[in-house]
Design a protein around this motif. Sequence first.
Motif, PDB file in Angstrom:
ATOM      1  N   PHE A  97      46.414  51.836  71.174  1.00  0.00           N
ATOM      2  CA  PHE A  97      46.008  50.435  71.010  1.00  0.00           C
ATOM      3  C   PHE A  97      46.871  49.520  71.871  1.00  0.00           C
ATOM      4  O   PHE A  97      46.370  48.631  72.560  1.00  0.00           O
ATOM      5  N   ILE A  98      48.190  49.733  71.863  1.00  0.00           N
ATOM      6  CA  ILE A  98      49.095  48.888  72.640  1.00  0.00           C
ATOM      7  C   ILE A  98      48.840  49.047  74.127  1.00  0.00           C
ATOM      8  O   ILE A  98      48.785  48.070  74.883  1.00  0.00           O
ATOM      9  N   LEU A  99      48.646  50.278  74.584  1.00  0.00           N
ATOM     10  CA  LEU A  99      48.384  50.491  76.005  1.00  0.00           C
ATOM     11  C   LEU A  99      47.082  49.827  76.431  1.00  0.00           C
ATOM     12  O   LEU A  99      46.984  49.277  77.535  1.00  0.00           O
ATOM     13  N   GLY A 147      47.994  44.410  64.082  1.00  0.00           N
ATOM     14  CA  GLY A 147      47.163  43.295  63.658  1.00  0.00           C
ATOM     15  C   GLY A 147      47.566  41.949  64.210  1.00  0.00           C
ATOM     16  O   GLY A 147      48.701  41.727  64.628  1.00  0.00           O
ATOM     17  N   ASP A 148      46.608  41.026  64.241  1.00  0.00           N
ATOM     18  CA  ASP A 148      46.868  39.659  64.645  1.00  0.00           C
ATOM     19  C   ASP A 148      47.601  38.917  63.536  1.00  0.00           C
ATOM     20  O   ASP A 148      47.516  39.276  62.355  1.00  0.00           O
ATOM     21  N   VAL A 149      48.303  37.866  63.907  1.00  0.00           N
ATOM     22  CA  VAL A 149      48.942  37.008  62.920  1.00  0.00           C
ATOM     23  C   VAL A 149      47.871  36.104  62.314  1.00  0.00           C
ATOM     24  O   VAL A 149      47.184  35.367  63.021  1.00  0.00           O
ATOM     25  N   SER A 150      47.739  36.167  61.010  1.00  0.00           N
ATOM     26  CA  SER A 150      46.716  35.380  60.315  1.00  0.00           C
ATOM     27  C   SER A 150      47.117  33.904  60.272  1.00  0.00           C
ATOM     28  O   SER A 150      48.240  33.574  59.873  1.00  0.00           O
ATOM     29  N   LYS A 151      46.206  33.036  60.656  1.00  0.00           N
ATOM     30  CA  LYS A 151      46.483  31.599  60.604  1.00  0.00           C
ATOM     31  C   LYS A 151      46.734  31.152  59.168  1.00  0.00           C
ATOM     32  O   LYS A 151      47.570  30.277  58.910  1.00  0.00           O
ATOM     33  N   GLU A 152      46.031  31.770  58.211  1.00  0.00           N
ATOM     34  CA  GLU A 152      46.170  31.374  56.809  1.00  0.00           C
ATOM     35  C   GLU A 152      47.387  32.001  56.153  1.00  0.00           C
ATOM     36  O   GLU A 152      47.935  31.447  55.196  1.00  0.00           O
ATOM     37  N   PRO A 194      50.523  33.811  57.915  1.00  0.00           N
ATOM     38  CA  PRO A 194      51.267  34.431  59.015  1.00  0.00           C
ATOM     39  C   PRO A 194      52.377  35.367  58.548  1.00  0.00           C
ATOM     40  O   PRO A 194      52.785  36.261  59.294  1.00  0.00           O
ATOM     41  N   ASP A 195      52.859  35.196  57.320  1.00  0.00           N
ATOM     42  CA  ASP A 195      53.940  36.038  56.810  1.00  0.00           C
ATOM     43  C   ASP A 195      53.429  37.148  55.902  1.00  0.00           C
ATOM     44  O   ASP A 195      54.175  37.672  55.057  1.00  0.00           O
ATOM     45  N   ASP A 196      52.175  37.536  56.075  1.00  0.00           N
ATOM     46  CA  ASP A 196      51.539  38.590  55.282  1.00  0.00           C
ATOM     47  C   ASP A 196      52.448  39.814  55.176  1.00  0.00           C
ATOM     48  O   ASP A 196      52.798  40.442  56.183  1.00  0.00           O
ATOM     49  N   GLN A 197      52.847  40.149  53.960  1.00  0.00           N
ATOM     50  CA  GLN A 197      53.773  41.263  53.744  1.00  0.00           C
ATOM     51  C   GLN A 197      53.135  42.621  54.007  1.00  0.00           C
ATOM     52  O   GLN A 197      53.850  43.630  54.147  1.00  0.00           O
ATOM     53  N   ASN A 198      51.826  42.675  54.086  1.00  0.00           N
ATOM     54  CA  ASN A 198      51.144  43.949  54.327  1.00  0.00           C
ATOM     55  C   ASN A 198      50.961  44.253  55.805  1.00  0.00           C
ATOM     56  O   ASN A 198      50.447  45.318  56.154  1.00  0.00           O
ATOM     57  N   ARG A 199      51.365  43.329  56.671  1.00  0.00           N
ATOM     58  CA  ARG A 199      51.233  43.537  58.116  1.00  0.00           C
ATOM     59  C   ARG A 199      52.582  43.950  58.697  1.00  0.00           C
ATOM     60  O   ARG A 199      53.600  43.334  58.420  1.00  0.00           O
ATOM     61  N   THR A 200      52.590  44.996  59.516  1.00  0.00           N
ATOM     62  CA  THR A 200      53.812  45.421  60.195  1.00  0.00           C
ATOM     63  C   THR A 200      54.164  44.399  61.263  1.00  0.00           C
ATOM     64  O   THR A 200      53.368  44.122  62.156  1.00  0.00           O
ATOM     65  N   LYS A 201      55.364  43.846  61.185  1.00  0.00           N
ATOM     66  CA  LYS A 201      55.726  42.674  61.986  1.00  0.00           C
ATOM     67  C   LYS A 201      56.214  43.031  63.393  1.00  0.00           C
ATOM     68  O   LYS A 201      56.740  44.116  63.648  1.00  0.00           O
ATOM     69  N   SER A 202      56.050  42.055  64.284  1.00  0.00           N
ATOM     70  CA  SER A 202      56.516  42.149  65.670  1.00  0.00           C
ATOM     71  C   SER A 202      57.949  41.624  65.754  1.00  0.00           C
ATOM     72  O   SER A 202      58.225  40.562  66.309  1.00  0.00           O
ATOM     73  N   HIS A 203      58.884  42.371  65.174  1.00  0.00           N
ATOM     74  CA  HIS A 203      60.284  41.972  65.154  1.00  0.00           C
ATOM     75  C   HIS A 203      61.026  42.507  66.378  1.00  0.00           C
ATOM     76  O   HIS A 203      60.541  43.381  67.104  1.00  0.00           O
ATOM     77  N   LEU A 204      62.252  42.022  66.540  1.00  0.00           N
ATOM     78  CA  LEU A 204      63.263  42.745  67.298  1.00  0.00           C
ATOM     79  C   LEU A 204      64.247  43.287  66.276  1.00  0.00           C
ATOM     80  O   LEU A 204      64.876  42.521  65.544  1.00  0.00           O
ATOM     81  N   ASP A 205      64.352  44.595  66.189  1.00  0.00           N
ATOM     82  CA  ASP A 205      65.301  45.240  65.282  1.00  0.00           C
ATOM     83  C   ASP A 205      66.548  45.643  66.046  1.00  0.00           C
ATOM     84  O   ASP A 205      66.574  45.636  67.280  1.00  0.00           O
ATOM     85  N   TYR A 206      67.588  46.035  65.301  1.00  0.00           N
ATOM     86  CA  TYR A 206      68.779  46.557  65.950  1.00  0.00           C
ATOM     87  C   TYR A 206      69.358  47.719  65.158  1.00  0.00           C
ATOM     88  O   TYR A 206      69.131  47.848  63.949  1.00  0.00           O
ATOM     89  N   TYR A 214      53.648  25.193  60.253  1.00  0.00           N
ATOM     90  CA  TYR A 214      54.461  26.030  61.126  1.00  0.00           C
ATOM     91  C   TYR A 214      54.133  25.709  62.579  1.00  0.00           C
ATOM     92  O   TYR A 214      53.117  25.084  62.889  1.00  0.00           O
ATOM     93  N   VAL A 215      55.020  26.142  63.486  1.00  0.00           N
ATOM     94  CA  VAL A 215      54.828  25.824  64.905  1.00  0.00           C
ATOM     95  C   VAL A 215      53.656  26.634  65.457  1.00  0.00           C
ATOM     96  O   VAL A 215      53.371  27.751  64.989  1.00  0.00           O
ATOM     97  N   PRO A 216      52.949  26.113  66.454  1.00  0.00           N
ATOM     98  CA  PRO A 216      51.750  26.788  66.958  1.00  0.00           C
ATOM     99  C   PRO A 216      52.004  28.202  67.460  1.00  0.00           C
ATOM    100  O   PRO A 216      51.164  29.094  67.248  1.00  0.00           O
ATOM    101  N   TRP A 217      53.146  28.426  68.118  1.00  0.00           N
ATOM    102  CA  TRP A 217      53.393  29.759  68.700  1.00  0.00           C
ATOM    103  C   TRP A 217      53.776  30.800  67.648  1.00  0.00           C
ATOM    104  O   TRP A 217      54.019  31.938  67.982  1.00  0.00           O
ATOM    105  N   ARG A 218      53.773  30.402  66.370  1.00  0.00           N
ATOM    106  CA  ARG A 218      53.958  31.387  65.294  1.00  0.00           C
ATOM    107  C   ARG A 218      52.823  32.413  65.307  1.00  0.00           C
ATOM    108  O   ARG A 218      52.980  33.525  64.796  1.00  0.00           O
ATOM    109  N   LEU A 219      51.704  32.081  65.922  1.00  0.00           N
ATOM    110  CA  LEU A 219      50.537  32.966  65.923  1.00  0.00           C
ATOM    111  C   LEU A 219      50.532  33.943  67.090  1.00  0.00           C
ATOM    112  O   LEU A 219      49.606  34.739  67.229  1.00  0.00           O
ATOM    113  N   THR A 220      51.546  33.888  67.964  1.00  0.00           N
ATOM    114  CA  THR A 220      51.595  34.801  69.110  1.00  0.00           C
ATOM    115  C   THR A 220      52.597  35.925  68.849  1.00  0.00           C
ATOM    116  O   THR A 220      53.513  35.794  68.039  1.00  0.00           O
ATOM    117  N   GLN A 221      52.424  37.030  69.542  1.00  0.00           N
ATOM    118  CA  GLN A 221      53.290  38.191  69.361  1.00  0.00           C
ATOM    119  C   GLN A 221      53.696  38.754  70.722  1.00  0.00           C
ATOM    120  O   GLN A 221      52.892  39.356  71.415  1.00  0.00           O
TER     121      GLN A 221
END
Length: 494
Positions: free
Chosen positions: A7-9, A233-238, A240-252, A287-294
């Motif tokens: 999917f990512i590719l 998944g896309d970030v939901s406008k309604e 955005p912090d949906d706990q069931n969606r795997t997030k686009s974080h930076l981990d360490y 929330y800020v508009p770019w909250r919906l981008t990943q």
Amino acid sequence: MKKFELFILSLLFSGVASAQGKQINTKPYPYGNPVITHMYTADAAPKVMPDGRLWMVTSVDHADGGGYATMHAIHAFSTSDMVTWVDHGEILGVEDFDVPEGEDWALWAPDIVYRNGTYFLYVPMRNILADGSKERYIVVAESDRMDQRFTITNHRMEGVERAGLDPSVFIDDDGEAYLYWNQALMGKLKDNMREIDGEMFKLDYGAKNFMEAAWMHKRNGKYYFNYHTKYDGDVSKENPDDQNRTKSHLDYSMGDSPTGPLKHMGPINYELGYNVDNGPKLPGYDYVPWRLTQSNHGAVVEYHGQEYFFYHTSALSSWRLDEFKDKGNWTQRSVCVDYLNYNEDGSVIPVKQTVEGVREIEIEQPFSIALACKKSKMENATIENGAFSVNGTGVVSFKKVDLGTGYYYFEVDLDKPVKEGRIEIRKGGKDGLLMGTLLINEESSVVNNGKVQTFLREARGKNDIYLVVKTEGPETIKFSNPRFFAGSPKEVMD
């Protein structure tokens, strides 16, 4: 290959490339973050360079959109105060390559490093060939100045072809250099910095959520590896912090070695626009508009006692397209900078993303500090005609050297090389904290006009300095003019 990876590719090579967005709004951008607002920049790689300035190289997103396929250049910027950035222009572009007719080449997330008179630029290539197949590999280019065009010296690094994207270079305090890239792969670099020494291997970072954007840094003896996580998944406008969606974080992950194993620690940077205060709101939402981008890509650099986190957002795109009325394009990104801080146990406090950015700093100290022969104390070392001479192993020390808020490089003039040797720069004792290591061989007297240099970490404050000299066997090494430098930023010169 897993369904998620496919999917990512597919996003990278097809659908995302169709995204369009021309800059319609030409009003000045109203906030401090992003830091570059006259063009779209992404994938910042920041390093303190020998001129004492903080530099970053970035990939470039096209002003008219077009997605990842239109990334055709690497750009360089520098700052002396963390707020005012100087644009030094394009240092490598697709026109520097002999691209066959009918093929589509792109330059993605780069990294840069300095070593003994040469700047080394590592650029990942994403090439679509005439038959429709794809290639990914890493190119090395070099220059003796950061502000001029680089020359390609290795058109394809052998040993990194497998997922050869997002290269990141880390030089440890013992002088060893490592290259990290996608799929959490890594390898040791040869002395020439152009090739992998031996076989690549997979870094054990303590998790299985790596997607891209590797970066290694070191602090207080601990190694920190951050990266972009797999997400879905896309970030939901309604919601955005949906706990069931795997997030686009930076981990360490962190540990005691640059080659692992490391312990996974969690997020270092949450999704873009997460909990951003004082910013513009998406119409009808809190929330800020770019909250919906990943799109997340992070890098860490220490500059005069403070560590900074570099990442990118679509904030500028959201402004340029329609004055924050929508999210902007996630393939028209812009570099942001915020503070990176730590808990007492060394763990990271996740970055607080802001629209204000970081504060201006002022550095008032000499550019360099010479270590005078007459003020030295020696063990198994002598001085002759202003040069230190050590046979085998010896120590040259200096009392109460004031390194202020930080010096980033150390050098000596090599009067007599050895087949193999090193000078360790330590503070507090001959077994004290290792800040950097000068690696010396038979070619060191001619490379960089005989000046042997190394990058330093944690070289600040008032300390007793110890130069611990080691050679293989009973060889004698001679050196002169030891000094710290890059302690304050030089002005930009034409």
